[in-house]
Motif scaffolding. Structure first.
Motif, mmCIF file in Angstrom:
data_model
loop_
_atom_site.group_PDB
_atom_site.id
_atom_site.type_symbol
_atom_site.label_atom_id
_atom_site.label_comp_id
_atom_site.label_asym_id
_atom_site.label_seq_id
_atom_site.Cartn_x
_atom_site.Cartn_y
_atom_site.Cartn_z
ATOM 1 N N TYR A 108 0.834 -1.205 0.000
ATOM 2 C CA TYR A 108 0.000 0.000 0.000
ATOM 3 C C TYR A 108 0.868 1.254 0.000
ATOM 4 C CZ TYR A 108 -3.701 3.227 1.457
ATOM 5 O OH TYR A 108 -4.592 4.272 1.539
ATOM 6 N N ALA A 109 1.936 1.243 0.807
ATOM 7 C CA ALA A 109 2.841 2.394 0.857
ATOM 8 C C ALA A 109 3.561 2.586 -0.468
ATOM 9 C CB ALA A 109 3.846 2.219 1.991
ATOM 10 N N LEU A 110 4.013 1.491 -1.086
ATOM 11 C CA LEU A 110 4.697 1.597 -2.373
ATOM 12 C C LEU A 110 3.756 2.074 -3.479
ATOM 13 C CD1 LEU A 110 6.932 -1.620 -2.294
ATOM 14 C CD2 LEU A 110 7.653 0.762 -1.993
ATOM 15 N N ASP A 111 2.492 1.695 -3.392
ATOM 16 C CA ASP A 111 1.516 2.177 -4.373
ATOM 17 C C ASP A 111 1.333 3.686 -4.261
ATOM 18 O OD1 ASP A 111 1.148 -0.352 -5.378
ATOM 19 O OD2 ASP A 111 -0.658 -0.764 -4.200
ATOM 20 N N ILE A 112 1.314 4.199 -3.036
ATOM 21 C CA ILE A 112 1.200 5.651 -2.837
ATOM 22 C C ILE A 112 2.407 6.361 -3.435
ATOM 23 C CG2 ILE A 112 1.134 7.484 -1.107
ATOM 24 C CD1 ILE A 112 -0.474 5.674 0.683
ATOM 25 N N LEU A 113 3.598 5.825 -3.160
ATOM 26 C CA LEU A 113 4.817 6.447 -3.692
ATOM 27 C C LEU A 113 4.857 6.369 -5.213
ATOM 28 C CD1 LEU A 113 7.442 5.076 -1.126
ATOM 29 C CD2 LEU A 113 6.399 7.349 -1.176
ATOM 30 N N THR A 172 4.712 16.369 1.185
ATOM 31 C CA THR A 172 5.746 15.675 0.421
ATOM 32 C C THR A 172 6.863 15.149 1.323
ATOM 33 O OG1 THR A 172 6.891 17.774 0.008
ATOM 34 C CG2 THR A 172 5.280 17.045 -1.630
ATOM 35 N N ARG A 173 7.114 15.824 2.441
ATOM 36 C CA ARG A 173 8.132 15.317 3.371
ATOM 37 C C ARG A 173 7.682 13.986 3.982
ATOM 38 N NH1 ARG A 173 12.646 16.916 6.303
ATOM 39 N NH2 ARG A 173 12.884 15.783 8.280
ATOM 40 N N ILE A 174 6.395 13.854 4.252
ATOM 41 C CA ILE A 174 5.888 12.576 4.764
ATOM 42 C C ILE A 174 6.108 11.472 3.739
ATOM 43 C CG2 ILE A 174 3.820 11.348 5.524
ATOM 44 C CD1 ILE A 174 2.749 13.890 6.673
ATOM 45 N N LEU A 175 5.891 11.782 2.476
ATOM 46 C CA LEU A 175 6.120 10.789 1.423
ATOM 47 C C LEU A 175 7.592 10.388 1.361
ATOM 48 C CD1 LEU A 175 3.872 12.268 -1.412
ATOM 49 C CD2 LEU A 175 3.355 10.357 0.113
ATOM 50 N N ARG A 176 8.470 11.345 1.533
ATOM 51 C CA ARG A 176 9.903 11.021 1.527
ATOM 52 C C ARG A 176 10.292 10.218 2.766
ATOM 53 N NH1 ARG A 176 12.473 16.619 1.362
ATOM 54 N NH2 ARG A 176 14.393 15.384 1.584
ATOM 55 N N TYR A 177 9.600 10.445 3.872
ATOM 56 C CA TYR A 177 9.851 9.625 5.066
ATOM 57 C C TYR A 177 9.367 8.188 4.841
ATOM 58 C CZ TYR A 177 9.205 7.698 9.736
ATOM 59 O OH TYR A 177 9.219 6.880 10.839
ATOM 60 N N ILE A 178 8.207 8.031 4.213
ATOM 61 C CA ILE A 178 7.710 6.690 3.898
ATOM 62 C C ILE A 178 8.677 5.971 2.964
ATOM 63 C CG2 ILE A 178 5.819 5.417 2.799
ATOM 64 C CD1 ILE A 178 3.933 7.623 3.727
ATOM 65 N N LYS A 179 9.289 6.728 2.054
ATOM 66 C CA LYS A 179 10.270 6.144 1.135
ATOM 67 C C LYS A 179 11.435 5.510 1.891
ATOM 68 C CE LYS A 179 12.769 5.543 -2.662
ATOM 69 N NZ LYS A 179 14.091 5.308 -2.074
ATOM 70 N N SER A 180 11.799 6.060 3.047
ATOM 71 C CA SER A 180 12.926 5.516 3.803
ATOM 72 C C SER A 180 12.624 4.146 4.402
ATOM 73 C CB SER A 180 13.309 6.488 4.931
ATOM 74 O OG SER A 180 12.264 6.608 5.892
ATOM 75 N N SER A 181 11.343 3.835 4.656
ATOM 76 C CA SER A 181 10.990 2.537 5.257
ATOM 77 C C SER A 181 9.550 2.187 4.913
ATOM 78 C CB SER A 181 11.180 2.579 6.779
ATOM 79 O OG SER A 181 10.440 3.668 7.335
ATOM 80 N N PRO A 182 9.263 1.819 3.657
ATOM 81 C CA PRO A 182 7.875 1.491 3.279
ATOM 82 C C PRO A 182 7.346 0.230 3.956
ATOM 83 C CG PRO A 182 9.383 0.959 1.492
ATOM 84 C CD PRO A 182 10.186 1.703 2.515
ATOM 85 N N GLY A 183 8.237 -0.668 4.382
ATOM 86 C CA GLY A 183 7.795 -1.904 5.009
ATOM 87 C C GLY A 183 7.717 -1.846 6.519
ATOM 88 N N GLN A 184 7.762 -0.646 7.076
ATOM 89 C CA GLN A 184 7.731 -0.518 8.536
ATOM 90 C C GLN A 184 6.351 -0.873 9.076
ATOM 91 O OE1 GLN A 184 10.513 2.219 10.623
ATOM 92 N NE2 GLN A 184 8.674 3.450 10.819
#
Length: 386
Positions: free
Chosen positions: A124-129, A204-216
């Motif tokens: 789900y996180a990777l789909d958002i990114l 957009t900063r939240i999206l970049r934070y999710i990019k650091s650990s999408p599987g968290q």
């Protein structure tokens, strides 16, 4: 199906004969729930009064729980024969699709081994990114900068407010198992009506934070003790538009994080003690509900929970039953803390601000305290290299 309102010329006691699926009709969800619940009642299941989507069945040698979300069901229990019987009976009525051991549910990805269970929403996180074009973005270590203070009218109006709303809505669902995103997303939801470029930059900063650990996600150890403990905190008058405070709490069952919330308070607090006391009221109500839910799951829990607060004045207000100048303006519903305390639902204990886990739900933090508190909440990334 009953005749819809406004249809003329029909006779009494007539009904509609459907030629297509009932999905999309107003009566569909009610009729489906009535049929499913009546079927479960006939099998001996009891509906929980504290969570109407939970049905349980207890016998002398086994216990079975069934959790419903529309037409998706999770079935768990201590007796495989009872589980097979329920699945067979439901299949004869509804032609269900058995997906086997729980691995995915409503976007949640479940992994288990002998040490415990892990929940995440990596796909789900990777789909958002992917949809937003941030798959190749530079990651950040925190979802918000510590000095960030968002308010109405900060910056130019965003040219596409609809995309802002859609993205914030998708992030809201991601907070189901990501407590590290709760405060940041809560801040962005306040500007859904008229977002600005500054608020979109924070998004957009939240999206970049999710990019650091999408599987968290969250880890629930199998060896956790049956002890309820909660942490309650607030940040006084931090909303620059309304001067309302932010409440935050997190509840643990042993070492497992089972509930958390970050929310703006409904009224303005005159002091930090009042803001902390209102946060305590919300936490005590959550503890009461969790206690009731544990009873529905046949979990015997008699010891008082441990409720930690880092504000000495708020603790004194909860323990002092005398009204005086500092407390007479506080609404009566906040004194539910004192009532639950006298009923021994929990023990109210002090804690240092550096060990206040709920601090991560009330304000933006620097990377070091942010990741320290996050590690204490059982948040891990099973996809990260060892």
């Amino acid at each position: 199906m009953a005749i819809p309102p406004g249809v003329v010329g029909h006779k009494p006691n007539q009904v509609c004969k459907l030629h297509k699926s009932i999905y999309g009709l107003k009566q569909a969800s009610r009729q489906w729930y009535h049929k499913l619940s009546s079927t479960l009642f006939s099998l001996g299941y009891i509906q929980s009064q504290h969570d109407h989507s939970l049905f349980t069945k207890s016998a002398s040698h086994h216990f079975t729980a069934l959790l419903i979300y529309v037409d998706d069901l999770i079935l768990a229990g201590t007796n495989s024969s009872e589980i097979d019987f329920v699945k067979h009976h439901l299949h004869n009525l509804f032609r269900i699709k058995d997906l086997g051991p729980l691995k995915k549910f409503l976007g949640l990805e479940i992994a288990r081994n002998s040490k415990g269970i892990t929940l995440c929403q990596r796909k789900y996180a990777l789909d958002i990114l992917s949809d937003t074009g941030f798959l190749s973005s530079k990651p950040t270590v925190t979802p918000m900068v510590r000095t960030t203070r968002l308010y109405q009218g900060d910056g130019e109006p965003h040219p596409d407010p609809a995309s802002y709303r859609r993205l914030v809505g998708r992030l809201l669902y991601l907070t189901n198992i990501r407590p590290d995103l709760s405060f940041a997303v809560q801040q962005l939801t306040q500007f859904m009506a008229s977002p600005t470029t500054t608020q979109h930059q924070a998004l957009t900063r939240i999206l970049r934070y999710i990019k650091s650990s999408p599987g968290q996600g969250l880890f629930y150890p199998s060896s956790s003790k049956l002890i309820l403990k909660a942490f309650s905190d607030s940040d006084w008058a931090t909303c620059l538009d309304t001067r309302k405070s932010i409440s935050g709490f997190c509840v643990f069952l042993g070492d497992s994080l089972i509930s958390w919330k970050s929310k703006k308070q409904q009224t303005v607090a005159r002091s930090s003690s009042e803001a902390e006391y209102r946060a305590l009221a919300s936490t005590s109500c959550e503890l009461q509900w969790i206690t009731y839910l544990m009873q529905s799951l046949q979990i015997v829990y008699t010891s008082p929970a441990l409720l930690y607060c880092d504000n000495t004045s708020a603790c004194h207000i909860a323990n002092n039953n005398v009204f005086h100048e500092r407390t007479k303006h506080i609404e009566i519903d906040c004194h539910v803390v004192r009532e639950r305390l006298l009923q021994h639902l929990f023990h109210l204990l002090p804690i240092s601000s550096s060990e206040q886990y709920a601090d991560i739900l009330t304000k933006p933090l620097d990377p070091t305290p942010f990741h320290y508190l996050l590690s204490k909440m059982g948040v891990i990334n099973i996809y990260s290299p060892v």
